[in-house]
Design a protein around this motif. Structure first.
Motif, PDB file in Angstrom:
ATOM      1  N   THR A   1       6.951  -4.124   1.477  1.00  0.00           N
ATOM      2  CA  THR A   1       6.796  -3.054   2.476  1.00  0.00           C
ATOM      3  C   THR A   1       5.280  -2.650   2.576  1.00  0.00           C
ATOM      4  N   ALA A   2       4.333  -2.906   1.432  1.00  0.00           N
ATOM      5  CA  ALA A   2       3.068  -2.764   1.264  1.00  0.00           C
ATOM      6  C   ALA A   2       2.451  -3.846   2.394  1.00  0.00           C
ATOM      7  N   VAL A   3       2.649  -5.070   2.199  1.00  0.00           N
ATOM      8  CA  VAL A   3       2.407  -6.265   2.873  1.00  0.00           C
ATOM      9  C   VAL A   3       2.545  -6.004   4.431  1.00  0.00           C
ATOM     10  N   ARG A   4       3.736  -5.629   4.833  1.00  0.00           N
ATOM     11  CA  ARG A   4       4.109  -5.617   6.325  1.00  0.00           C
ATOM     12  C   ARG A   4       3.448  -4.332   6.897  1.00  0.00           C
ATOM     13  N   TYR A   5       3.180  -3.318   6.004  1.00  0.00           N
ATOM     14  CA  TYR A   5       2.548  -2.163   6.866  1.00  0.00           C
ATOM     15  C   TYR A   5       1.064  -2.501   6.936  1.00  0.00           C
ATOM     16  N   ALA A   6       0.444  -3.345   5.811  1.00  0.00           N
ATOM     17  CA  ALA A   6      -0.962  -3.573   6.053  1.00  0.00           C
ATOM     18  C   ALA A   6      -1.415  -4.623   6.965  1.00  0.00           C
ATOM     19  N   ASN A   7      -0.479  -5.392   7.523  1.00  0.00           N
ATOM     20  CA  ASN A   7      -0.396  -6.305   8.513  1.00  0.00           C
ATOM     21  C   ASN A   7      -0.297  -5.585   9.961  1.00  0.00           C
ATOM     22  N   GLU A   8       0.620  -4.640   9.895  1.00  0.00           N
ATOM     23  CA  GLU A   8       0.642  -3.750  11.160  1.00  0.00           C
ATOM     24  C   GLU A   8      -0.100  -2.629  11.447  1.00  0.00           C
ATOM     25  N   ARG A   9      -0.871  -2.124  10.551  1.00  0.00           N
ATOM     26  CA  ARG A   9      -1.704  -0.938  10.558  1.00  0.00           C
ATOM     27  C   ARG A   9      -3.072  -1.470  11.097  1.00  0.00           C
ATOM     28  N   VAL A  10      -3.467  -0.978  12.152  1.00  0.00           N
ATOM     29  CA  VAL A  10      -4.871  -1.295  12.607  1.00  0.00           C
ATOM     30  C   VAL A  10      -5.574  -0.247  12.511  1.00  0.00           C
ATOM     31  N   GLN A  11      -6.913  -0.250  11.859  1.00  0.00           N
ATOM     32  CA  GLN A  11      -7.911   0.512  11.911  1.00  0.00           C
ATOM     33  C   GLN A  11      -9.353  -0.208  12.000  1.00  0.00           C
TER      34      GLN A  11
ATOM     35  N   ASP B   1       5.779   1.244 -11.480  1.00  0.00           N
ATOM     36  CA  ASP B   1       5.289   2.574 -11.061  1.00  0.00           C
ATOM     37  C   ASP B   1       3.793   2.164 -10.569  1.00  0.00           C
ATOM     38  N   TYR B   2       3.299   1.173 -10.955  1.00  0.00           N
ATOM     39  CA  TYR B   2       1.888   0.656 -10.418  1.00  0.00           C
ATOM     40  C   TYR B   2       2.106   0.188  -8.874  1.00  0.00           C
ATOM     41  N   VAL B   3       3.229  -0.417  -8.699  1.00  0.00           N
ATOM     42  CA  VAL B   3       3.241  -1.153  -7.547  1.00  0.00           C
ATOM     43  C   VAL B   3       3.798  -0.079  -6.290  1.00  0.00           C
ATOM     44  N   VAL B   4       4.571   0.944  -6.775  1.00  0.00           N
ATOM     45  CA  VAL B   4       5.062   1.942  -5.527  1.00  0.00           C
ATOM     46  C   VAL B   4       4.141   2.952  -5.455  1.00  0.00           C
ATOM     47  N   ASP B   5       3.099   3.126  -6.320  1.00  0.00           N
ATOM     48  CA  ASP B   5       1.867   3.770  -6.048  1.00  0.00           C
ATOM     49  C   ASP B   5       0.949   3.361  -5.274  1.00  0.00           C
ATOM     50  N   GLU B   6       0.614   1.943  -5.371  1.00  0.00           N
ATOM     51  CA  GLU B   6      -0.340   1.300  -4.479  1.00  0.00           C
ATOM     52  C   GLU B   6       0.412   1.029  -3.107  1.00  0.00           C
ATOM     53  N   THR B   7       1.770   0.955  -3.084  1.00  0.00           N
ATOM     54  CA  THR B   7       2.321   0.911  -1.874  1.00  0.00           C
ATOM     55  C   THR B   7       2.185   2.043  -1.048  1.00  0.00           C
ATOM     56  N   LEU B   8       2.250   3.376  -1.584  1.00  0.00           N
ATOM     57  CA  LEU B   8       2.083   4.410  -0.977  1.00  0.00           C
ATOM     58  C   LEU B   8       0.818   4.572  -0.424  1.00  0.00           C
ATOM     59  N   GLN B   9      -0.171   4.318  -1.309  1.00  0.00           N
ATOM     60  CA  GLN B   9      -1.858   4.368  -0.862  1.00  0.00           C
ATOM     61  C   GLN B   9      -2.061   3.588   0.192  1.00  0.00           C
ATOM     62  N   VAL B  10      -1.434   2.276   0.351  1.00  0.00           N
ATOM     63  CA  VAL B  10      -1.670   1.273   1.422  1.00  0.00           C
ATOM     64  C   VAL B  10      -1.166   2.002   2.670  1.00  0.00           C
ATOM     65  N   HIS B  11      -0.111   2.979   2.506  1.00  0.00           N
ATOM     66  CA  HIS B  11       0.430   3.589   3.600  1.00  0.00           C
ATOM     67  C   HIS B  11      -0.297   4.674   4.168  1.00  0.00           C
ATOM     68  N   GLY B  12      -1.151   5.118   3.156  1.00  0.00           N
ATOM     69  CA  GLY B  12      -2.182   6.408   3.721  1.00  0.00           C
ATOM     70  C   GLY B  12      -1.314   7.348   3.773  1.00  0.00           C
ATOM     71  N   GLY B  13      -1.401   8.329   4.801  1.00  0.00           N
ATOM     72  CA  GLY B  13      -0.796   9.592   5.177  1.00  0.00           C
ATOM     73  C   GLY B  13       0.859   9.318   5.515  1.00  0.00           C
TER      74      GLY B  13
ATOM     75  N   GLU C   1       8.376  11.607   4.521  1.00  0.00           N
ATOM     76  CA  GLU C   1       9.607  11.064   3.940  1.00  0.00           C
ATOM     77  C   GLU C   1      10.211   9.927   5.007  1.00  0.00           C
ATOM     78  N   GLU C   2       9.606   9.830   6.390  1.00  0.00           N
ATOM     79  CA  GLU C   2      10.215   9.203   7.426  1.00  0.00           C
ATOM     80  C   GLU C   2      10.185   7.505   6.775  1.00  0.00           C
ATOM     81  N   GLY C   3       9.433   7.257   6.094  1.00  0.00           N
ATOM     82  CA  GLY C   3       9.538   5.781   5.496  1.00  0.00           C
ATOM     83  C   GLY C   3      10.034   5.710   4.228  1.00  0.00           C
ATOM     84  N   THR C   4       9.963   4.598   3.498  1.00  0.00           N
ATOM     85  CA  THR C   4      10.778   4.384   2.115  1.00  0.00           C
ATOM     86  C   THR C   4       9.356   4.663   1.180  1.00  0.00           C
ATOM     87  N   ALA C   5       8.272   4.541   1.302  1.00  0.00           N
ATOM     88  CA  ALA C   5       7.213   4.461   0.257  1.00  0.00           C
ATOM     89  C   ALA C   5       7.381   5.725  -0.589  1.00  0.00           C
ATOM     90  N   ALA C   6       7.538   7.071   0.084  1.00  0.00           N
ATOM     91  CA  ALA C   6       7.559   8.291  -0.644  1.00  0.00           C
ATOM     92  C   ALA C   6       8.942   8.242  -1.555  1.00  0.00           C
TER      93      ALA C   6
END
Length: 601
Positions: free
Chosen positions: A286-296, A373-385, A390-395
């Motif tokens: 989930t983190a990889v996919r979001y990092a690829n699609e999120r443009v900043q 615990d480490y992975v889900v924490d960093e996945t949430l961090q990659v997703h930012g806000g 609760e719309e996604g799965t990270a939370a």
């Protein structure tokens, strides 16, 4: 001493600390699954993606009957009895295949609790300790899904201290029933269970197991608990008021309930690691996919080094824990096979194998839950806000993960158990720690060698060998202090935690080394060998620093003067590993993930 163990010298429980690194044929790695295992993996994967994940919101809302129905549909595929004897309708699959099933089911969110409670702590006590009549009566229904199981151990006043339970069982005047009175809490599957494994104090002081059927007069349930995570699992209190349980439903021996509770938890901890590893893979994807699609800043955030570090570190930690998981799975499988060849029944062999590797199971529980615990924490961090929404799965994954460090014995309890069991086995003569520890002490008084290691993975093999010396030196010194009356380790939990973390890093590092070396000899690996090598170098680099820190913290807690100086020099000697460019290694790992747009290891 030989550099490697022969194929026939399968390590016993805890022996990884005192024996040389085994040859790679003594481990199983996920990359070598056979065709039958691949078919089972695909069956479980399809069920996960067709039946469970599309219904996650309904499961989270605890739609009445849904989780029970899903268990029944799993039973139709044989998936509730893969670890059970054929005599009762099970499939009697090997340990590695059962580990693979739990791994694949890891992303099933709260449903993993329903599945694990039923197939693990709900069924195994009957398999391990039930009479033939009890097995014949209950196991077929549990395997075919007609019956759902629950496990009632925890009470308001007894969590980690399970033997302090106050629920009481007294024999009726006619001697036909036990009358149970008391209260259990945090009981998974309670809302739909047909069968309850219940622990009570016979006559107030004999901790004993019972099989209690749904509908027993006087047994009532509390409301569903409002929980931080795993909201889709049924968790209720169970109350017993003058509940009659036939004497033939006593499980095991009177006063020997602790054997049931603790042995069921051994495999429970192991399976929890498998589920955590599987869940971590999904979260990392989930983190990889979001990092690829999120443009900043006009580019995907996966282009940035800070994000690549997170993605790569997720992969390194998952790969490392998974390596230890499947290594121990293979040890359990080989022990099962050996014991059955020696004349034990399927159930007896599984029980003895779980007892044998109780140390490893405790360590794996810590590893899997903390990696997740480490992975889900960093996945949430990659997703930012968006991760906080609760719309996604990270939370949800973040909330669901937190329980894993608490149940099946808290991680603190499991850390202390691992060292306690290690010392107990040494005191009983089952594990020779004294000899290897003495060899390390003698080495400290000699000049260190300056020869450079040669050959494939020579530096990593030397690092792992030295990790073992660091653990033996630290643990041995603490044990010596205790024998001399200068230290009481029961009052020094911090030291035990330090040593346990050193032990865990050693187990995982060696397991990862064996996996990477085995991959180097395979032609059909998915990635260039340099990527696997990079993951190994990153992990051992970081593990070296952790072992030095934990060893230092432990030693300065109980040693002083010349003794402390000598051991700190020894620790420095035993925690040396050629510095690696971990930045470049992580970037190479991240590049594979980003290209695959998935967790691809």
């Amino acid at each position: 001493m030989q550099d490697t163990l022969s194929q026939t010298d399968i390590l016993g429980g805890g022996e990884f600390l005192i024996k040389p690194t085994p040859s790679t044929d003594q481990t199983f790695i996920p990359e070598e699954i056979n065709e039958d295992q691949r078919m089972i993996k695909e069956t479980v994967h399809d069920f996960l993606h067709q039946e469970i994940l599309p219904n996650i919101d309904r499961i989270e809302a605890q739609e009445e009957g849904l989780s029970a129905n899903l268990l029944e549909r799993m039973a139709e595929l044989g998936l509730l009895g893969t670890h059970m004897p054929e005599a009762y309708g099970g499939m009697q699959l090997d340990t590695n295949t059962n580990t693979l099933i739990c791994d694949v089911l890891g992303p099933a969110a709260a449903f993993t609790v329903s599945y694990a409670a039923h197939t693990g702590i709900g069924m195994l006590p009957i398999l391990y300790f039930g009479t033939e009549a009890q097995k014949s009566k209950y196991l077929p229904g549990l395997i075919n899904g007609e019956l759902k199981a629950s496990y009632c151990l925890t009470e308001p006043s007894s969590g980690s201290d399970a033997l302090a339970a106050k629920t009481r069982a007294d024999l009726s005047e006619d001697g036909k029933d036990y009358i149970i009175n008391g209260q259990k809490m945090w009981i998974s599957n309670a809302g739909f269970a047909d069968l309850f494994i219940v622990f009570a104090q016979v006559d107030g002081d004999k901790f004993t197991g019972f099989i209690v059927e749904k509908g027993a007069k006087g047994m009532t349930l509390g409301a569903e608990e409002k929980k931080l995570g795993i909201k889709g699992s049924s968790t209720r209190q169970v109350f017993f008021e003058q509940v009659k349980v036939p004497v033939e439903n006593v499980l095991g021996e009177i006063g020997k309930g602790h054997l049931i509770a603790f042995n069921a938890l051994n495999i429970g901890r192991f399976k929890l690691c498998a589920l955590c590893v599987g869940g971590a893979k999904q979260s990392a994807a989930t983190a990889v996919r979001y990092a690829n699609e999120r443009v900043q800043f006009k580019q995907p955030i996966s282009n940035f080094g800070a994000i690549q570090h997170k993605l790569a570190e997720q992969a390194v930690q998952i790969f490392a824990s998974e390596s230890a998981l499947y290594r121990v799975s293979h040890l359990l499988q080989e022990k099962n096979r050996s014991l059955m060849e020696g004349g034990l029944s399927f159930a007896e062999a599984k029980l003895k194998a779980a007892e044998e590797y109780a140390i490893e199971c405790a360590l794996l529980k810590v590893s899997g839950s903390e990696v997740l615990d480490y992975v889900v924490d960093e996945t949430l961090q990659v997703h930012g806000g968006m991760g906080y929404s609760e719309e996604g799965t990270a939370a949800r994954a973040y909330r669901d993960s937190r329980i894993n460090r608490i149940y099946e014995g808290t991680n603190e309890i499991n850390r202390m158990l691992s060292i306690d069991m290690l010392f107990r086995r040494a005191m009983k003569g089952q594990l020779d720690i004294v000899g290897p520890a003495w060899e390390v002490q003698k080495e400290l008084s000699s000049m260190p060698g300056f020869e450079q290691p040669e050959g494939a993975y020579a530096a990593e093999k030397k690092a792992v060998k030295d990790f073992k010396k660091a653990v033996l030196m630290t643990a041995g010194a603490a044990a010596k202090m205790q024998m001399d009356g200068k230290l009481n380790l029961k009052d020094e939990q911090e030291i035990i935690m330090n040593v346990s973390d050193m032990l865990l890093d050693t187990l995982v590092a060696e397991s990862m080394l064996m996996r990477v070396e085995k991959l180097s000899g395979m032609d059909n690996r998915e990635h260039p060998q340099e990527i696997y090598d990079a993951m190994l170098k990153v992990f051992i680099t970081d593990a070296t620093a952790r072992l030095h820190k934990n060893g230092t913290d432990a030693l300065v807690s109980f040693a002083e003067g010349d003794l402390l100086r000598t051991m700190l020099m020894g620790l420095k000697r035993f925690t040396k590993y050629m510095p690696a460019n971990v930045k470049q290694a992580r970037r190479a790992i991240a590049a594979r993930l980003i290209e695959a747009n998935d967790y691809c290891f």
